[in-house]
Each structure stands twice: as structure tokens, then as C-alpha cells.
Design a protein around this motif. Structure first.
Motif, mmCIF file in Angstrom:
data_model
loop_
_atom_site.group_PDB
_atom_site.id
_atom_site.type_symbol
_atom_site.label_atom_id
_atom_site.label_comp_id
_atom_site.label_asym_id
_atom_site.label_seq_id
_atom_site.Cartn_x
_atom_site.Cartn_y
_atom_site.Cartn_z
ATOM 1 N N TRP A 215 0.836 -1.209 0.000
ATOM 2 C CA TRP A 215 0.000 0.000 0.000
ATOM 3 C C TRP A 215 0.870 1.257 0.000
ATOM 4 C CZ3 TRP A 215 -0.496 4.073 3.462
ATOM 5 C CH2 TRP A 215 -1.551 4.939 3.231
ATOM 6 N N LEU A 216 1.954 1.260 0.786
ATOM 7 C CA LEU A 216 2.832 2.428 0.820
ATOM 8 C C LEU A 216 3.452 2.692 -0.541
ATOM 9 C CD1 LEU A 216 4.653 1.909 4.248
ATOM 10 C CD2 LEU A 216 2.953 3.659 3.692
ATOM 11 N N LEU A 217 3.926 1.631 -1.202
ATOM 12 C CA LEU A 217 4.556 1.805 -2.509
ATOM 13 C C LEU A 217 3.536 2.266 -3.546
ATOM 14 C CD1 LEU A 217 7.110 1.533 -4.190
ATOM 15 C CD2 LEU A 217 6.528 -0.866 -4.599
ATOM 16 N N ASP A 218 2.352 1.640 -3.554
ATOM 17 C CA ASP A 218 1.312 2.062 -4.493
ATOM 18 C C ASP A 218 0.896 3.508 -4.245
ATOM 19 O OD1 ASP A 218 1.347 -0.379 -5.660
ATOM 20 O OD2 ASP A 218 -0.475 -1.132 -4.707
ATOM 21 N N THR A 219 0.769 3.888 -2.982
ATOM 22 C CA THR A 219 0.364 5.254 -2.660
ATOM 23 C C THR A 219 1.418 6.257 -3.098
ATOM 24 O OG1 THR A 219 -0.948 4.474 -0.778
ATOM 25 C CG2 THR A 219 -0.313 6.800 -0.786
ATOM 26 N N LEU A 220 2.702 5.937 -2.897
ATOM 27 C CA LEU A 220 3.770 6.833 -3.340
ATOM 28 C C LEU A 220 3.725 7.041 -4.845
ATOM 29 C CD1 LEU A 220 6.415 8.397 -2.972
ATOM 30 C CD2 LEU A 220 7.628 6.222 -3.106
ATOM 31 N N ILE A 221 3.589 5.950 -5.595
ATOM 32 C CA ILE A 221 3.565 6.059 -7.061
ATOM 33 C C ILE A 221 2.327 6.811 -7.524
ATOM 34 C CG2 ILE A 221 3.433 4.724 -9.197
ATOM 35 C CD1 ILE A 221 5.052 2.531 -7.775
ATOM 36 N N ALA A 222 1.157 6.475 -6.954
ATOM 37 C CA ALA A 222 -0.093 7.105 -7.393
ATOM 38 C C ALA A 222 -0.124 8.592 -7.055
ATOM 39 C CB ALA A 222 -1.283 6.385 -6.758
ATOM 40 N N THR A 223 0.279 8.963 -5.832
ATOM 41 C CA THR A 223 0.260 10.383 -5.468
ATOM 42 C C THR A 223 1.263 11.181 -6.288
ATOM 43 O OG1 THR A 223 1.761 9.856 -3.634
ATOM 44 C CG2 THR A 223 -0.581 10.034 -3.122
ATOM 45 N N THR A 224 2.429 10.592 -6.584
ATOM 46 C CA THR A 224 3.404 11.291 -7.434
ATOM 47 C C THR A 224 2.835 11.518 -8.831
ATOM 48 O OG1 THR A 224 5.239 10.307 -6.200
ATOM 49 C CG2 THR A 224 5.729 11.181 -8.383
ATOM 50 N N ALA A 225 2.177 10.505 -9.386
ATOM 51 C CA ALA A 225 1.562 10.663 -10.709
ATOM 52 C C ALA A 225 0.470 11.730 -10.684
ATOM 53 C CB ALA A 225 0.994 9.320 -11.189
ATOM 54 N N LEU A 226 -0.326 11.759 -9.620
ATOM 55 C CA LEU A 226 -1.382 12.768 -9.528
ATOM 56 C C LEU A 226 -0.793 14.161 -9.312
ATOM 57 C CD1 LEU A 226 -4.004 10.820 -7.387
ATOM 58 C CD2 LEU A 226 -4.146 11.402 -9.812
ATOM 59 N N MET A 227 0.326 14.268 -8.591
ATOM 60 C CA MET A 227 0.989 15.570 -8.458
ATOM 61 C C MET A 227 1.430 16.090 -9.824
ATOM 62 S SD MET A 227 3.404 15.008 -5.116
ATOM 63 C CE MET A 227 2.735 14.414 -3.574
ATOM 64 N N VAL A 228 2.035 15.224 -10.633
ATOM 65 C CA VAL A 228 2.452 15.628 -11.978
ATOM 66 C C VAL A 228 1.240 16.069 -12.798
ATOM 67 C CG1 VAL A 228 3.495 14.803 -14.117
ATOM 68 C CG2 VAL A 228 4.475 14.128 -11.937
ATOM 69 N N LEU A 229 0.142 15.328 -12.681
ATOM 70 C CA LEU A 229 -1.075 15.687 -13.420
ATOM 71 C C LEU A 229 -1.586 17.068 -13.005
ATOM 72 C CD1 LEU A 229 -3.363 14.836 -15.361
ATOM 73 C CD2 LEU A 229 -4.526 13.830 -13.384
ATOM 74 N N VAL A 230 -1.624 17.333 -11.697
ATOM 75 C CA VAL A 230 -2.109 18.633 -11.218
ATOM 76 C C VAL A 230 -1.165 19.755 -11.644
ATOM 77 C CG1 VAL A 230 -2.657 19.985 -9.164
ATOM 78 C CG2 VAL A 230 -3.369 17.610 -9.298
ATOM 79 N N LEU A 231 0.155 19.517 -11.577
ATOM 80 C CA LEU A 231 1.108 20.535 -11.997
ATOM 81 C C LEU A 231 0.933 20.890 -13.472
ATOM 82 C CD1 LEU A 231 4.348 19.293 -10.182
ATOM 83 C CD2 LEU A 231 3.049 21.368 -9.675
ATOM 84 N N MET A 232 0.506 19.921 -14.278
ATOM 85 C CA MET A 232 0.277 20.179 -15.703
ATOM 86 C C MET A 232 -1.060 20.880 -15.948
ATOM 87 S SD MET A 232 1.618 16.517 -17.209
ATOM 88 C CE MET A 232 0.952 16.873 -18.834
ATOM 89 N N LEU A 233 -2.072 20.566 -15.134
ATOM 90 C CA LEU A 233 -3.425 21.066 -15.393
ATOM 91 C C LEU A 233 -3.725 22.396 -14.713
ATOM 92 C CD1 LEU A 233 -5.602 17.824 -15.102
ATOM 93 C CD2 LEU A 233 -4.878 18.992 -17.176
ATOM 94 N N ARG A 234 -2.991 22.759 -13.658
ATOM 95 C CA ARG A 234 -3.397 23.896 -12.839
ATOM 96 C C ARG A 234 -3.428 25.213 -13.615
ATOM 97 N NH1 ARG A 234 1.755 25.940 -10.757
ATOM 98 N NH2 ARG A 234 0.681 27.043 -9.066
ATOM 99 N N ALA A 235 -2.454 25.454 -14.495
ATOM 100 C CA ALA A 235 -2.428 26.718 -15.239
ATOM 101 C C ALA A 235 -3.603 26.845 -16.220
ATOM 102 C CB ALA A 235 -1.088 26.887 -15.954
ATOM 103 N N PRO A 236 -3.841 25.851 -17.106
ATOM 104 C CA PRO A 236 -5.003 25.987 -18.001
ATOM 105 C C PRO A 236 -6.338 25.999 -17.269
ATOM 106 C CG PRO A 236 -3.956 23.831 -18.263
ATOM 107 C CD PRO A 236 -3.029 24.675 -17.465
ATOM 108 N N VAL A 237 -6.439 25.219 -16.174
ATOM 109 C CA VAL A 237 -7.692 25.226 -15.403
ATOM 110 C C VAL A 237 -7.917 26.593 -14.770
ATOM 111 C CG1 VAL A 237 -8.782 24.298 -13.320
ATOM 112 C CG2 VAL A 237 -7.765 22.752 -14.982
#
Length: 514
Positions: A4-26
Motif C-alpha cells: 500500500w505504501l509503494l502504491d500510494t507513493l507512485i499514485a500520489t506522485t503521478a497525480l501531483m504531476v497531473l495537477v502541476l500540468m493542469l493547474r495553469a489551463p484550469v
């Protein structure tokens, strides 16, 4: 736990990258509030537990263990080879790593030590700074449960405290800020307390501490704090009647470059220019509402897709075979009939019909073989499915009307002439602000400010206003919403659900005639 810790680290990192890409156009399309709300994606995933799917399986019946009589003699066996083998076995003592629990345990301990050290260090710094500010402060007012104090230890308005909520003002606040500037500065800090931004800052730093080794987490934390300030700016300007020039002057005067951990302040020089530019981005109420719906949809879609999944097998013991006829072969187990697909709106998973049989209470039965209670449950299930079908047909009509109404409202709210008028007003306000800075140049220098730096930031804001293409913005907003596609997708989903319910009803009616 480790998975669970490893999956959470990978998933949250991927979602951080997604938010960093989307925040300006949103932020450009839907406002600063929608960009700030995007950070709920990695935050919610970080605390999401494992989704466990339970599967029942038949436990095998183990034969009784055969025992060997203790008195059975063993003839002709010599103990000499055994003794020789015992002396030949090397001393396989565990290594130091194994004695400490292995590499997974050591890495887990290092991670926890790093997270605890970072959190404890910053908490100590925050508490020290808080005591320093309040140690030389005196209370000048109170708004609800928020204390307003004046302290020599601050150079600009600052809000801090989760339980004991405080707004600290510099001693020169009344002299160096006009009445409207004081009103807007206090409104900004009060907005942080009312909206729970300081609580969000605390939990955001807890998550950052847990990912202290991840550079993307540090980038995301800085972006989250900026989006929080921009969203607060937007809320204050909406409530204050869009007085952007006065609010911009209040931000510029408070710029000292100092910030307090877990606090929200107007005095961060590093983000001053970017915040002034964001203040020029004005979105309509309809687009802000669309942005909120977009964020809710992203959270609802991303969390199940990125969640850690596990299967838990539950062994169901089978009754032991009767010992009456040990030589008789055991009858093979009848295969289970495949379950019919269930409609998403019909909670009748226990009664599915196939080939004239119904799977109910763990058994396959015909309708004529059911007990009175089972028939009653079966009939109630059919009645519920018919009712669900009628509700679904009504909803199809309501959804079409709601989509058409929402699209009509969005078209009516986009007024190009109004946007152009607002931009002309913004240009006039910026020119007026430049003139006021020139008139108050000596006073700004005496207060330790840099008039040219302030004017440069305002010129940058003016350039961003001039670079706006109204027609492109409007066309982009309308092109991003495809009414026909939305209606087709909703219609297809509802039609699929209706077909599934009808299929289940047909199977149950066939089973009832058996």
C-alpha cells in the motif's frame, strides 16, 4: 502494508504531476478556485485505504493425519553418520542486516525517521516564531473567534493558528495603509481562517513530511501554497466588489519576503508579480461552477483508478463426507450456473436467473421449488426492478432538459462586450495606480519600498491584459463544451442501464414461469 505504501507513493506522485500540468489551463479557464481544488486529488489518494474484494472459496477437507506408533523399533540404523553430519553443518548465523529485520525494515525506519525529523524541526520553528510574534503583541480587536493583534515582529498582515486563530498586524498598519487597503488586507486574512486554509496547510505539510525524499512533493507543496493564495485573492475580490487596484496596492505594500510556516500572509515577494497577473484573470460564475464540477469528476474518476486493490479469499468449510459408504465414489459437484449481469441501479444481486433457475441463498432453484418466503422476496425484487425502470425512463427526460438548460445558461453568461469593457476598466485602473505610485514615491521609499519594482510588476500585469485575446478565450471556452457529445454519452449510459434492467426482468419472468 508495504504494497500500500509503494502504491500510494507512485499514485500520489503521478497525480501531483497531473495537477502541476493542469493547474495553469484550469486557472485560466475556470478560475483560481478550481485550480486550488485540484490539489484534493493527491491529498485524497494519500489517505485512501486499500479496496478489498472478498472472494469465497471452498476449503479442501484435509485427511486425518496418520500417526506412527512411538514404540516402533528401527532396526539396523547407526547413529554414527548422523553425528558426522551434525559436525559437518557450518554455523549459518544471520547477517547484521537480517538481524535488524532486513532491507525493507531498515528502509521503513529511515523513511519514518526522515519524516519525523522534518515535521518536528518545522513544528519547532513555527512554535518559536509564534511565541516571538505573540510575545511582543497586544490585542487590538476580535472578529468572532479570531484575535487581531499588533506586533513589532511582523512587517505585513499575517494569519496563523488552527485552534487559537490570530491575525497579526504591523505597528505601522494604520499609518501606511489607506482605509480601503486595511479593509481588503484584513478581509484576505479572515478569508484564510474562514475557508480552513490554515488547516489545509497543516495537513499538506504532513503529507510533504511523509514524502520528504520526493522532489515532486516539494514542487507540489510550493504550487499548492501559491494556488491557495490566488484562490483567496479571487474570493476577496468577489466579495469586495472587484476593487483590484486597491487590493493590488495592499499586496505591494505588504511585500517584505517573510512568511511563517503553516501561516498565510500577504507579504511574499516571490509570488507578488504572479498574483498580480492572476488578479487580471476574471471568470464568470458559470465557468467557475463548471470548474467545480470538473474537479469533482476528476476526483471521482481518479481515486478508483489509482486505488490499491487486494483480493481476500475466505475459505468456506465443506461438510465432511459421511463414512457410511467409503467405497462408493463421490458424486461430482454440479457446476454453478453463470450469473446474469446486474443492473447498476437494482440491488438484487442475490436473485439472478439463468436457464430457468434462480440462484438464491446459495442454491439454484426453480420458482416452483421456492418456499413462500423466497417467492415473496423474488416478487418484491421484480417489483423493485420495474419501479427502477420507470424511474430511469423519467430521468432520461430530465437529464436532456438539464443539459439543454445548462448549455443555454453558459452561452448567455459569455458577454464579449462586457469582457472588453472590464478590460478597458482594468487598463484605466492600472494607469491610475501608476500615477498614484508616482505621487507617493517619496512615502513608499521612506517605508522601505521600491517604487520602480512596484511599477514594473504593474506594467507586467498591464502587458498580460493587453495580450489577452477575447475572441480566442470565448471560442476556447465554448469549444471545450460539446453539447451533442455530452448528451450522447449520457444517453448511451442510460440506455445501457435500461437494457440491463429489461434483460434482468425478462430472465426473472422466465424463471417465474418454470
Amino acid at each position: 502494508m508495504t504494497d500500500w505504501l509503494l502504491d500510494t507513493l507512485i499514485a500520489t506522485t503521478a497525480l501531483m504531476v497531473l495537477v502541476l500540468m493542469l493547474r495553469a489551463p484550469v486557472r485560466r479557464q475556470f478560475g483560481a478556485g478550481a485550480a486550488y481544488a485540484l490539489w484534493a486529488l493527491p491529498a485524497a489518494r494519500a489517505v485512501m485505504p486499500t479496496l478489498t474484494h472478498t472472494v469465497e472459496r471452498a476449503a479442501p477437507v484435509l485427511p486425518a493425519a496418520e500417526t506412527v506408533p512411538a514404540a516402533t523399533p528401527i532396526v539396523g540404523l547407526s547413529l554414527a553418520p548422523a553425528a558426522h553430519a551434525a559436525t559437518a553443518i557450518p554455523d549459518a548465523s544471520p547477517s547484521l542486516i537480517e538481524q535488524l529485520g532486513g532491507w525493507p525494515t531498515l528502509l521503513l525506519i529511515a523513511w519514518l525517521v526522515g519524516a519525523g525529523a522534518l515535521f518536528a524541526n518545522r513544528m519547532h520553528a513555527y512554535m518559536t516564531e509564534r511565541r516571538h510574534i505573540l510575545g511582543v503583541a497586544h490585542q487590538v480587536g476580535k472578529v468572532g473567534s479570531v484575535r487581531i493583534v499588533e506586533s513589532d515582529a511582523v512587517h505585513g498582515p499575517i494569519a496563523f493558528g488552527v485552534l487559537d486563530r490570530v491575525i497579526a498586524l504591523p505597528p505601522t498598519f494604520n499609518d501606511h495603509y489607506s482605509r480601503d487597503e486595511r479593509r481588503l488586507a484584513l478581509a484576505h486574512e479572515l478569508a484564510h481562517h474562514k475557508s480552513g486554509d490554515l488547516v489545509a496547510n497543516f495537513f499538506a505539510f504532513v503529507l510533504l513530511s511523509l514524502q520528504w525524499f520526493n522532489p515532486l512533493a516539494w514542487m507540489s507543496y510550493a504550487a499548492f501554497r501559491f494556488d491557495q493564495e490566488a484562490a483567496c485573492d479571487a474570493r476577496v475580490l468577489d466579495d469586495a466588489g472587484d476593487d483590484r487596484v486597491t487590493y493590488g496596492r495592499a499586496i505591494a505594500k505588504a511585500a517584505s519576503g517573510r512568511a511563517l510556516m503553516f501561516a498565510s500572509a500577504l507579504d511574499d515577494r516571490n509570488t507578488l508579480k504572479r498574483r498580480l497577473r492572476e488578479m487580471m484573470n476574471h471568470t464568470t460564475r458559470g465557468r467557475r461552477m463548471a470548474g467545480k464540477l470538473l474537479v469533482i469528476g476528476c476526483v471521482a474518476l481518479a481515486l478508483p483508478l489509482t486505488a490499491t486493490k487486494a483480493i481476500e479469499y475466505v475459505d468456506v468449510p465443506k461438510p465432511p463426507a459421511p463414512p457410511a459408504a467409503p467405497a462408493a465414489p463421490k458424486a461430482p459437484k454440479a457446476p454453478l450456473a453463470p450469473l446474469a449481469p446486474t443492473a447498476p441501479v437494482a440491488p438484487i444481486a442475490a436473485m439472478q436467473s439463468a436457464d430457468g433457475h434462480v440462484f438464491i441463498d446459495g442454491q439454484h432453484k426453480k420458482y416452483s421449488e421456492m418456499t413462500a418466503e423466497e417467492r415473496r422476496e423474488f416478487d418484491e425484487g421484480m417489483a423493485e426492478m420495474r419501479e427502477a425502470l420507470e424511474d430511469l425512463q423519467r430521468e432520461r427526460l430530465d437529464v436532456r432538459a438539464e443539459i439543454a438548460e445548462a448549455m443555454a445558461e453558459a452561452r448567455n453568461e459569455i458577454d464579449r462586450d462586457e469582457i472588453r469593457r472590464e478590460m478597458e476598466e482594468a487598463r484605466a485602473e492600472i494607469a491610475e495606480a501608476m500615477a498614484e505610485i508616482d505621487a507617493e514615491r517619496d512615502q513608499i521609499i521612506a517605508d522601505g519600498g521600491d517604487p520602480e519594482a512596484i511599477k514594473a510588476s504593474i506594467r507586467a500585469a498591464m502587458a498580460s491584459v493587453e495580450a489577452m485575446d477575447i475572441d480566442a478565450i470565448v471560442e476556447g471556452a465554448m469549444a471545450s463544451v460539446n453539447e451533442a457529445q455530452i448528451e450522447a454519452q449520457v444517453e448511451a449510459s442510460l440506455a445501457q442501464a435500461e437494457a440491463s434492467i429489461r434483460q434482468s426482468l425478462t430472465q426473472m419472468e422466465q424463471a417465474k414461469r418454470q
